[in-house]
Design a protein around this motif. Structure first.
Motif, short mmCIF file in Angstrom:
data_model
loop_
_atom_site.label_atom_id
_atom_site.label_comp_id
_atom_site.label_asym_id
_atom_site.label_seq_id
_atom_site.Cartn_x
_atom_site.Cartn_y
_atom_site.Cartn_z
N ALA A 90 -50.89 -57.77 62.44
CA ALA A 90 -51.60 -57.99 63.70
C ALA A 90 -52.97 -57.29 63.69
O ALA A 90 -53.96 -57.85 64.16
CB ALA A 90 -50.76 -57.47 64.87
N MET A 91 -53.04 -56.08 63.12
CA MET A 91 -54.31 -55.38 63.03
C MET A 91 -55.29 -56.13 62.13
O MET A 91 -56.48 -56.21 62.42
CB MET A 91 -54.09 -53.95 62.52
CG MET A 91 -53.32 -53.05 63.48
SD MET A 91 -54.14 -52.86 65.07
CE MET A 91 -55.63 -52.04 64.59
N TYR A 92 -54.78 -56.68 61.04
CA TYR A 92 -55.63 -57.49 60.16
C TYR A 92 -56.14 -58.73 60.90
O TYR A 92 -57.33 -59.10 60.79
CB TYR A 92 -54.85 -57.89 58.93
CG TYR A 92 -55.62 -58.74 57.95
CD1 TYR A 92 -56.60 -58.18 57.12
CD2 TYR A 92 -55.37 -60.12 57.84
CE1 TYR A 92 -57.31 -58.96 56.23
CE2 TYR A 92 -56.09 -60.90 56.96
CZ TYR A 92 -57.05 -60.31 56.15
OH TYR A 92 -57.76 -61.10 55.27
N PHE B 279 -67.90 -60.63 67.41
CA PHE B 279 -69.24 -60.12 67.08
C PHE B 279 -70.21 -61.29 66.89
O PHE B 279 -71.38 -61.21 67.31
CB PHE B 279 -69.16 -59.26 65.82
CG PHE B 279 -70.48 -58.69 65.42
CD1 PHE B 279 -71.04 -57.63 66.12
CD2 PHE B 279 -71.18 -59.20 64.32
CE1 PHE B 279 -72.27 -57.10 65.75
CE2 PHE B 279 -72.40 -58.68 63.94
CZ PHE B 279 -72.95 -57.62 64.66
N VAL B 280 -69.72 -62.35 66.27
CA VAL B 280 -70.57 -63.54 66.11
C VAL B 280 -70.92 -64.13 67.48
O VAL B 280 -72.07 -64.54 67.74
CB VAL B 280 -69.86 -64.59 65.22
CG1 VAL B 280 -70.64 -65.91 65.21
CG2 VAL B 280 -69.69 -64.06 63.81
N LYS C 165 -58.85 -57.74 63.34
CA LYS C 165 -60.14 -57.49 62.69
C LYS C 165 -60.92 -58.79 62.49
O LYS C 165 -62.13 -58.85 62.69
CB LYS C 165 -59.91 -56.80 61.35
CG LYS C 165 -59.48 -55.34 61.48
CD LYS C 165 -59.27 -54.71 60.12
CE LYS C 165 -58.83 -53.25 60.27
NZ LYS C 165 -58.58 -52.60 58.95
N ILE C 166 -60.19 -59.84 62.10
CA ILE C 166 -60.85 -61.15 61.95
C ILE C 166 -61.34 -61.65 63.30
O ILE C 166 -62.47 -62.17 63.42
CB ILE C 166 -59.87 -62.15 61.32
CG1 ILE C 166 -59.47 -61.69 59.90
CG2 ILE C 166 -60.48 -63.55 61.28
CD1 ILE C 166 -58.42 -62.55 59.25
#
Length: 215
Positions: free
Chosen positions: A47-49, A59-60, A52-53
């Motif tokens: 879930a953390m991975y 951010f985009v 991050k995505i």
């Protein structure tokens, strides 16, 4: 609101809830169990991975929102002929409002994600220090018990040594008494031998013929 901004808002709400749980004054045992589950669970790692995505996409979106605001400002500056067109101004203000809303939404989501990550790291470090402190207290208590045991053993040995010293003094006194009795016995034996010798001399002297004539 577009679907991706709705997802961003849901992530923001989730971050707020997680941050509230982290800063709540929970017992260290519960907090340790929660962090242990969060760090040791494979599902949580996946879930953390995934998050991050997702934060990369947010951010985009944040960069795209800034670019959209700049385009709107450029459009307002370039279209001065529509200055008295209220429908156009309303449309521009609505676009600018939605762009600013999306900017704040994505910006706060990214900022809170950084705060949440740092806070979780600090809380985890705090829990680890509490465990180390508890372990150190346990080891200190064990060392203290060991020292107390050695002190008790030393006291017992001292008592035994004192008893042995008393016994040694008593034995020395008895030996001294024995030596005194031995000397007295030797002196009495010598005196008895001297008296016995004199007695024998007197008997021999009385048994001679000359002594009998005198009698």
């Amino acid at each position: 609101m577009a679907i991706y901004y709705s997802i961003t808002f849901a992530i923001l709400v989730t971050e707020m809830i997680a941050f509230g749980v982290l800063v709540l004054p929970l017992p260290s045992r519960w907090r340790h169990a929660m962090l242990k589950f969060a760090l040791g669970s494979p599902a949580m790692a996946k879930a953390m991975y995934f998050f991050k995505i997702v934060f990369g996409f947010i951010f985009v979106l944040f960069i795209d929102t800034i670019s959209r605001l700049q385009r709107i400002d450029s459009e307002v500056e370039g279209d001065q002929q529509h200055h008295h067109d209220y429908s156009y101004e309303t449309s521009i203000k609505a676009k600018k409002f939605y762009a600013q809303r999306n900017l704040y939404l994505t910006g706060f989501t990214l900022f809170l994600s950084l705060i949440l990550e740092r806070t979780s790291a600090l809380v985890l470090d705090l829990v680890q220090r509490e465990e180390e402190l508890k372990k150190a207290k346990t080891e200190t208590a064990d060392v203290t018990k060991g020292q107390q045991r050695y002190i008790d053993m030393e006291d017992d040995y001292k008592k035994k040594v004192d008893v042995l010293n008393v016994q040694i003094k008593e034995l020395k006194r008895q030996k001294l008494d024995f030596d005194t009795l031995k000397k007295q016995s030797e002196q009495q034996s010598k005196e008895y031998g001297r008296l016995a010798e004199e007695h024998n001399k007197l008997e021999r002297s009385l048994s001679t013929p000359e002594a009998k004539k005198d009698i």
